[in-house]
Scaffold this active site. Structure first.
Site, PDB file in Angstrom:
ATOM      1  N   VAL A  43       0.818  -1.092  -0.115  1.00  0.00           N
ATOM      2  CA  VAL A  43      -0.094  -0.069  -0.004  1.00  0.00           C
ATOM      3  C   VAL A  43       0.735   1.146  -0.054  1.00  0.00           C
ATOM      4  CG1 VAL A  43      -0.337   0.159   2.288  1.00  0.00           C
ATOM      5  CG2 VAL A  43      -2.124   0.998   1.206  1.00  0.00           C
ATOM      6  N   LYS A  44       1.891   1.236   0.398  1.00  0.00           N
ATOM      7  CA  LYS A  44       3.044   2.401   0.565  1.00  0.00           C
ATOM      8  C   LYS A  44       3.221   2.969  -0.847  1.00  0.00           C
ATOM      9  CE  LYS A  44       3.377   1.963   5.148  1.00  0.00           C
ATOM     10  NZ  LYS A  44       3.073   3.135   6.082  1.00  0.00           N
ATOM     11  N   ASP A  45       3.115   2.475  -1.888  1.00  0.00           N
ATOM     12  CA  ASP A  45       3.559   2.921  -3.124  1.00  0.00           C
ATOM     13  C   ASP A  45       2.821   4.082  -3.417  1.00  0.00           C
ATOM     14  OD1 ASP A  45       4.861   0.442  -3.494  1.00  0.00           O
ATOM     15  OD2 ASP A  45       3.913  -0.153  -5.118  1.00  0.00           O
TER      16      ASP A  45
END
Length: 453
Positions: A43-45
């Site tokens: 999700v950090k993208d």
């Protein structure tokens, strides 16, 4: 032709997947937002690219600059992909509790990795918070990301993650459950969802050793709650500005063991190969089941890929060392699984006490059986030896038969654990188990305690 101009354009639009077997005891529909489908597998993208683009726009990040960030690995991966495409250098500061896979992956995509100790205060100059800030001041043309307090983190999920969830559930979502670390995901998604339906409940998943749950419930930042934990990616010993507690309806805490066990269950029972925080998140959903009604739609977010935990949660030896592997321990033989291949260390009646002391030190053991030509005839315990040495400094040169205690009880390999436990007490520190091959092994108090689940 349909194609992405670069890898960054493939971020987002991750699927919602129904959880079937693990949530059979929950009446509501439970859907997982599986963020491992992003190119950096987490999700950090989303927020990594948003933070970079906002920093470019206002001049904090200049052409050819160096991006510096303290990360548990996933944000670093998103930053690395963006740095490659946009032409920046990247330094990732990571704590030593993170998996080796995360560190190797970051290096594989061109990041310089600086490893810091986990068990230090955030203000300690060795902490990954402090090291990140220091490197940012020492490095020419550098930009310190600071995902914990950077508002672009939350905005990314308000603009991207939340609208996807709203559209995919056709606005029918009633509960959102997610692990909380920097706070960007829960706060951004919560703000968007509550603007469209104030009745949507937002639940954060916290871990033991973190301050979030108690702070949300009492407003007290309790330093006594802070201690080292294994679960990666969630929980904090600080209060990031991105955690908007006013948008969160409640927290539930998940143990390290449950997080690890349910990470494996997701792979084995749902076919969803995701990371450690996903195990914590789905266990959190199960802990909250009394809050759900049959008509509810519960969305839980899975942060990252299981590939980053192959050497940890998906490794039997790693799980077994921490007592996380759910192996049934019912017999004496089960208590010695971790060391049954090692030879039994013994001493003989006519050896000197100094020989026994050397063996206790060499093998890092506390008890040792004593034998003669007839078999087991006595035992030595380090506590008794120490007491005897205080009384008589010459004891080291005496034969063992003069100071040994009673022999340890002997049990069969199939003796129930309950019976073995009764034999270990203040007067008797160990038990010998007779194996099928005619050999013997030792069961100590440590073995019994380690078997407790």
């Amino acid at each position: 032709m349909k194609f992405a101009k670069n890898i960054l354009e493939t971020i987002g639009n991750t699927p919602l997947v129904k959880i079937n077997k693990l949530t059979q005891e929950i009446d509501a529909l439970v859907l997982a937002k599986v963020e491992t489908f992003n190119p950096g597998n987490s999700v950090k993208d989303r927020m990594a690219v948003k933070m970079i683009e906002d920093a470019e726009a206002d001049g904090r990040l200049k052409p050819g600059g160096t991006i510096i960030e303290g990360t548990s690995g996933n944000t670093g991966m998103g930053l690395a992909l963006a740095a490659i495409v946009k032409g920046y250098k990247l330094i990732c500061v990571i704590s030593d509790k993170q998996s080796k896979e995360k560190m190797d992956i970051l290096r594989a995509v061109g990041a310089k990795v600086v490893v810091c100790p986990t068990d230090v205060e955030p203000t300690d100059p060795r902490s990954y918070y402090s090291v990140s800030k220091r490197l940012a001041t020492e490095t020419e043309n550098a930009w310190y990301v600071n995902q914990y307090d950077n508002p672009s983190n939350t905005i990314a999920h308000y603009e991207q993650t939340a609208p996807e969830i709203w559209e995919q559930t056709e606005g029918k979502i009633t509960h959102f459950v997610v692990g909380v670390g920097t706070g960007g995901t829960i706060s951004g998604v919560a703000k968007y969802l509550k603007e469209r339906n104030p009745n949507v409940k937002i639940w954060g998943v916290d871990t033991y050793g973190s301050v979030f749950k108690k702070y949300h419930e009492t407003g007290i930042f309790d330093e006594n709650e802070i201690y080292s934990y294994i679960t990666e990616g969630i929980g904090e010993d600080i209060l990031p500005k991105n955690v908007d507690f006013s948008l969160i309806d409640g927290f539930t805490k998940v143990t390290d063991k449950d997080a690890a066990v349910y990470t494996r269950k997701l792979a084995l029972e749902e076919g969803i190969f995701v990371g450690n925080s996903a195990g914590a998140a789905i266990k959190g959903v199960l802990q909250l089941k009394e809050h759900f009604k049959p008509e509810d739609v519960v969305v839980v977010l899975f942060h990252d890929s299981g590939s980053r935990y192959v050497g940890k949660m998906f490794n039997d030896d790693w799980m077994r060392e921490r007592g996380f592997l759910e192996e049934e321990v019912t017999k004496a033989i089960d208590l010695i699984k971790e060391h049954h291949d090692k030879p039994l260390v013994i001493v003989r009646t006519e050896e000197l006490v100094s020989h026994a002391i050397e063996r206790l030190k060499k093998y890092k053991i506390s008890q040792i059986p004593v034998i003669d030509t007839t078999g087991f005839v006595g035992s030595l315990d380090e506590t008794d030896l120490f007491r005897s040495y205080i009384e008589d400094k010459n004891i080291a040169e005496k034969p063992i038969r003069e100071v040994m205690g009673k022999p340890f009880p002997i049990v069969k390999a199939n003796t129930p654990v309950e019976e073995v436990s009764k034999l270990i007490n203040k007067d008797n520190q160990a038990v010998l188990v007779e194996l099928e091959n005619g050999k013997y092994h030792i069961i100590t108090k440590h073995d019994v305690i380690s078997s407790i689940k």
